[in-house]
Design a protein around this motif. Structure first.
Motif, short mmCIF file in Angstrom:
data_model
loop_
_atom_site.label_atom_id
_atom_site.label_comp_id
_atom_site.label_asym_id
_atom_site.label_seq_id
_atom_site.Cartn_x
_atom_site.Cartn_y
_atom_site.Cartn_z
N LEU A 72 -51.87 79.20 24.64
CA LEU A 72 -51.76 80.34 25.56
C LEU A 72 -51.43 81.62 24.80
CD1 LEU A 72 -49.82 78.71 28.53
CD2 LEU A 72 -52.27 79.24 28.39
N ASN A 96 -45.15 83.14 33.74
CA ASN A 96 -45.11 82.72 32.34
C ASN A 96 -44.57 83.76 31.37
OD1 ASN A 96 -46.44 79.90 31.92
ND2 ASN A 96 -47.54 80.91 33.59
N ARG A 105 -48.18 84.97 25.76
CA ARG A 105 -48.23 83.70 26.48
C ARG A 105 -48.55 83.94 27.95
NH1 ARG A 105 -43.06 81.33 25.90
NH2 ARG A 105 -42.44 82.89 27.41
N ALA A 132 -51.74 82.53 29.94
CA ALA A 132 -51.59 81.69 31.14
C ALA A 132 -52.38 82.28 32.31
CB ALA A 132 -50.13 81.54 31.50
#
Length: 187
Positions: free
Chosen positions: A43, A165, A176, A180
Motif C-alpha cells: 500500500l 488508513n 499507505r 489503501a
C-alpha cells in the motif's frame, strides 16, 4: 533473489521487499502482490506516486493538503506565455519566507503560505502529522479526487479507505492511506 540454508539444509528462496523504504527479506512463497513482504509495504509503495504528484502540484499544501490556489485559464487577450490566473483560497495568504542556510546569506522572498504554517507547497512537515489528522485526511481525499478528475491519477480513490488508513498502529502514513484508497477501488 537469494537462497539460504535452513537447519534442515533445504533450500529456501528469499527476496527483498520491493518497497524502497523496506529492507525486509521474505520467503518468496509468502510475497504479497508478487514482490512485497506485507500488505502495508504494498500500500505504501502504491501511494508514493500519487503523493509525489500531489506534492509537486503548487495548488496544494504538502503538509495539510489544503487547496491553496485556484487556477483559471488565461484570458484570450493575455500574452502568449500566460497559462492561467492564480487566485488564493481561504487556506492561503501571501507572506515573507526567510531562508536560513549555512552556505549563503539569509534571503527572503514573497510566497504563498498555508494557514497551517507551511511556506513550501512541496514540503511535508512530519512534526505536524498528529495535528488534526481527520481534517488533513479530508483535504487529502478532496485533492486526490481533483487529481483523478484531471486524469493525473489512474482512477479515483475510495475516500473512506483513505481516512481509515491514515493512522494505523500509532503511525501516520499518507502514502499507505492513498494506496489503501486506490486498492479499495480495485478490489
Amino acid at each position: 533473489m537469494s537462497t539460504s540454508k535452513s537447519p534442515s539444509e533445504s533450500d529456501v528462496q528469499t527476496d527483498e521487499c520491493a518497497y524502497a523504504d523496506c529492507t525486509t527479506e521474505f520467503v518468496v512463497g509468502m510475497a504479497v502482490h508478487g514482490s512485497y513482504c506485507s500488505r502495508d509495504c504494498m500500500l505504501r509503495a502504491r501511494g508514493q506516486g500519487p503523493l509525489a504528484t500531489l506534492r509537486d502540484d503548487h495548488r496544494w499544501c504538502g503538509t495539510c493538503f489544503a487547496r491553496l490556489k485556484e487556477i483559471d485559464p488565461a484570458p484570450e487577450d493575455a500574452p502568449e506565455c500566460a497559462t492561467g490566473l492564480q487566485t488564493l483560497t481561504e487556506s492561503a495568504t501571501k507572506g515573507e519566507r526567510t531562508r536560513h542556510r549555512d552556505d549563503v546569506v539569509d534571503s527572503s522572498d514573497w510566497r504563498t503560505i498555508c494557514t497551517c504554517g507551511n511556506t513550501e507547497h512541496d514540503h511535508h512537515e512530519p512534526a505536524f502529522n498528529s495535528d488534526d489528522v481527520r481534517r488533513r485526511a479530508r483535504n487529502l481525499v478532496a485533492a486526490l479526487r481533483d487529481l483523478a478528475r484531471e486524469e493525473k491519477l489512474p482512477h479515483h480513490v475510495d475516500g473512506q479507505a483513505v481516512v481509515r488508513n491514515v493512522h494505523v498502529d500509532g503511525e501516520v502514513s499518507w502514502a499507505r492511506a492513498i494506496g489503501a484508497g486506490l486498492d479499495a477501488v480495485d478490489t
